[in-house]
Design a protein around this motif. Structure first.
Motif, PDB file in Angstrom:
ATOM      1  N   ASP A   1       0.879  -1.173   0.000  1.00  0.00           N
ATOM      2  CA  ASP A   1       0.000   0.000   0.000  1.00  0.00           C
ATOM      3  C   ASP A   1       0.914   1.219   0.000  1.00  0.00           C
ATOM      4  O   ASP A   1       1.374   1.678   1.054  1.00  0.00           O
ATOM      5  CB  ASP A   1      -0.925  -0.014   1.205  1.00  0.00           C
ATOM      6  CG  ASP A   1      -1.843  -1.227   1.191  1.00  0.00           C
ATOM      7  OD1 ASP A   1      -2.681  -1.322   0.284  1.00  0.00           O
ATOM      8  OD2 ASP A   1      -1.693  -2.101   2.080  1.00  0.00           O
TER       9      ASP A   1
ATOM     10  N   SER B   1      -2.599   1.004  -4.239  1.00  0.00           N
ATOM     11  CA  SER B   1      -2.069  -0.239  -3.698  1.00  0.00           C
ATOM     12  C   SER B   1      -1.602  -1.114  -4.854  1.00  0.00           C
ATOM     13  O   SER B   1      -2.024  -0.925  -6.008  1.00  0.00           O
ATOM     14  CB  SER B   1      -3.136  -0.980  -2.882  1.00  0.00           C
ATOM     15  OG  SER B   1      -3.578  -0.194  -1.792  1.00  0.00           O
TER      16      SER B   1
ATOM     17  N   SER C   1      -2.430  -3.961  -5.586  1.00  0.00           N
ATOM     18  CA  SER C   1      -3.576  -4.636  -6.195  1.00  0.00           C
ATOM     19  C   SER C   1      -4.299  -3.669  -7.123  1.00  0.00           C
ATOM     20  O   SER C   1      -4.891  -2.674  -6.682  1.00  0.00           O
ATOM     21  CB  SER C   1      -4.544  -5.136  -5.119  1.00  0.00           C
ATOM     22  OG  SER C   1      -5.780  -5.504  -5.699  1.00  0.00           O
TER      23      SER C   1
ATOM     24  N   ASP D   1      -6.990  -4.131  -8.801  1.00  0.00           N
ATOM     25  CA  ASP D   1      -8.432  -4.133  -8.562  1.00  0.00           C
ATOM     26  C   ASP D   1      -8.796  -3.225  -7.391  1.00  0.00           C
ATOM     27  O   ASP D   1      -9.806  -2.513  -7.436  1.00  0.00           O
ATOM     28  CB  ASP D   1      -8.926  -5.559  -8.305  1.00  0.00           C
ATOM     29  CG  ASP D   1      -8.939  -6.412  -9.567  1.00  0.00           C
ATOM     30  OD1 ASP D   1      -8.916  -5.831 -10.671  1.00  0.00           O
ATOM     31  OD2 ASP D   1      -8.958  -7.653  -9.444  1.00  0.00           O
ATOM     32  N   GLU D   2      -7.983  -3.246  -6.323  1.00  0.00           N
ATOM     33  CA  GLU D   2      -8.256  -2.378  -5.175  1.00  0.00           C
ATOM     34  C   GLU D   2      -8.184  -0.914  -5.598  1.00  0.00           C
ATOM     35  O   GLU D   2      -9.078  -0.113  -5.284  1.00  0.00           O
ATOM     36  CB  GLU D   2      -7.246  -2.633  -4.051  1.00  0.00           C
ATOM     37  CG  GLU D   2      -7.554  -3.810  -3.156  1.00  0.00           C
ATOM     38  CD  GLU D   2      -6.648  -3.817  -1.934  1.00  0.00           C
ATOM     39  OE1 GLU D   2      -6.631  -2.813  -1.194  1.00  0.00           O
ATOM     40  OE2 GLU D   2      -5.959  -4.835  -1.731  1.00  0.00           O
TER      41      GLU D   2
END
Length: 524
Positions: free
Chosen positions: A89, A104, A106, A108-109
């Motif tokens: 993050d 982050s 990710s 998708d996040e």
């Protein structure tokens, strides 16, 4: 009188990178450092309370982890104690109304957070990330090549072969764009644009500064693709491992040893004279990992043959000043935006591009900004070893500030020197922090404040508190760094070379200039 092949002035990470490479090629190398500890702007110290380890300046080691130097020496650096900690993050921006937006590892996040603001921008973000995969090898190839050089030309050729004329022109346009123009062309959300534009003020790129789009783009995309990396126990893990590796290669490290002047003979650098009168001779090279104004304004005698060059070095502009505030806390800040922010290595308090532009203009005019931009580092979120159990350190970089104070944009601080103004301005910073993290003062166990002047006292290369060792605007970047015609580490003094943040590719922890110079002198 002691003879070496090379003398390196300054034990910052670029000087150490050059020294390690040359020592590994059989050169007899000595690194001379005036401070009692190596590291330059990469130091970790207990400046508040025992057991709380604070990175004095640099904290983010992502550039080091992605560098050509690290790729070449990774196994040996790790064997000599290097420990890196991932921070998936990476960064976020908090906004005055209690909302936030962050990146982050990710995808998708990150895209989900953006989609809550603008579904269109979420799609644009995904496209930008995909395009970064194609552009990154060419951009990093450019940053890892001497400027100009045949390697630069090969990098451009490969980019054209891979992406075509249109793709190459897109890169060129970005390299020249302002952050505002680049971000306006890709996104509609002001908050997403502010989140990315904040990276420009890590250097000296206000939203409307030409050439400022690259750093926000690279940092945002790299954080999305790879996350961030910090040092286990502190950023000085890279310095401790590099000095250990240097010694293992037979290199010397002389700490607490100031260079009084660079010795020359017939226009050629022959060594250095130390402040105690001792002379170290260099048969092949003297490498100054130091600000060029110090090298040509202090360490070398004037020479009429160098008059034009020296005048251009004298005109090498500093970037804006910086204040560092280090806090020992009994807990992480109670962010108004919520506990999710505790996961992030960096929290930017730079809510919109208008504020960033005003802050930069105020500092450039000599004023103490009414509301500075804050980069709040939370290293213990990823590395709890930096503080006693259950406790935390906070790293607060205050951007941007004047080196010399002519007034106060808020009209409340009357002091005109940093020694007199720093405590009052630190209180302004804490007041600002309170608006985003109510009650933070009640959790402070200890604090240490470094004004721009204090930073220069700590490290003379940070002239006026400029942690960039020179502005990175277009006329002082790429083949113009530090001055046109001398961007490949040579100087008019034969066998005298420069490296460090004042040379290409500039500031950061990537060890680029030191490693490129080492390979140039010692071979790959």
């Amino acid at each position: 009188m002691t003879m070496h092949d090379a003398i390196v002035i300054g034990a910052g990470h670029n000087g150490l990178a050059a020294a390690i490479h040359l020592a590994a090629r059989g050169w007899k190398v000595a690194v001379v450092e005036q401070a009692a500890e190596p590291g330059g702007a990469v130091k970790t110290r207990e400046v508040t309370l025992p057991g709380f380890r604070h990175d004095l300046c640099a904290m983010n080691l992502s550039m080091f982890a992605g560098s050509a130097f690290f790729a070449a020496w990774k196994d040996e650096l790790i064997a000599h104690g290097l420990e890196l900690v991932p921070a998936p993050d990476a960064f976020c921006s908090a906004f005055p109304d209690g909302s936030w937006l962050g990146v982050s590892a990710s995808l998708d996040e990150t895209a989900s957070r953006i989609s809550a603001i603008s579904p269109r921008d979420a799609d644009a973000w995904r496209r930008m990330v995909a395009d970064f995969g194609a552009q990154a090898p060419h951009l990093f190839g450019l940053l890892g090549a001497e400027m100009p050089s045949p390697q630069t030309a090969r990098t451009v050729w490969k980019a054209w072969r891979a992406m075509g004329t249109s793709g190459l022109l897109d890169i060129g346009r970005m390299l020249l764009s302002t952050p505002r123009d680049f971000l306006d062309a890709h996104f509609e959300s002001d908050r997403l644009k502010a989140m990315m534009a904040a990276w420009g003020l890590h250097l000296d790129f206000a939203p409307d500064t030409a050439g400022g789009a690259l750093f926000p783009y690279l940092e945002s995309m790299a954080s999305q693709a790879f996350g961030m990396v910090i040092g286990k126990g502190g950023a000085d893990t890279i310095i401790r491992s590099m000095t250990a590796l240097l010694r293992a290669k037979g290199g010397e490290l002389l700490l607490g040893t100031a260079v009084d002047r660079i010795e020359t003979d017939g226009g050629r650098a022959t060594g250095v004279r130390l402040s105690d009168g001792k002379v170290l001779r260099a048969g092949k090279a003297v490498i100054a990992n130091a600000h060029p104004k110090l090298v040509f304004g202090k360490l070398l005698p004037s020479d009429p043959k160098r008059a034009a060059f020296d005048a251009r070095i004298a005109g090498f502009r500093a970037g804006p000043g910086t204040m560092m505030i280090h806090l020992a806390l009994d807990r992480l800040p109670d962010w108004k935006a919520g506990p999710d922010l505790h996961r992030f290595a960096y929290v930017h308090l730079a809510p919109d591009m208008g504020l960033m532009a005003r802050t930069y203009a105020e500092a450039a005019g000599g004023l103490l900004p009414r509301e500075p931009v804050l980069v709040v580092g939370q290293p213990t979120a990823a590395d709890p070893s930096r503080a006693p159990e259950g406790k935390h350190v906070l790293w607060v970089q205050v951007r941007v500030l004047p080196a010399d104070i002519t007034g106060d944009a808020a009209g409340t601080i009357t002091a005109r020197t940093w020694d007199e103004a720093k405590d009052a301005y630190a209180e302004r910073v804490l007041d600002l922090l309170e608006t985003y993290a109510p009650g933070i003062r009640s959790h402070i166990l200890g604090r240490s404040v470094f004004s721009p002047l204090d930073l220069e006292r700590e490290n003379p290369n940070l002239i006026g508190g400029d942690n960039l060792s020179g502005s990175h605007r277009l006329d002082q970047n790429f083949l113009f760094r530090p001055v046109a015609g001398w961007s490949r580490y040579r100087t008019p003094v034969e066998k005298l070379y420069l490296c460090g943040a004042s040379t290409w590719p500039g500031a950061g922890t990537g060890a680029g200039s030191g490693f490129m110079l080492g390979r140039r002198l010692g071979g790959k």
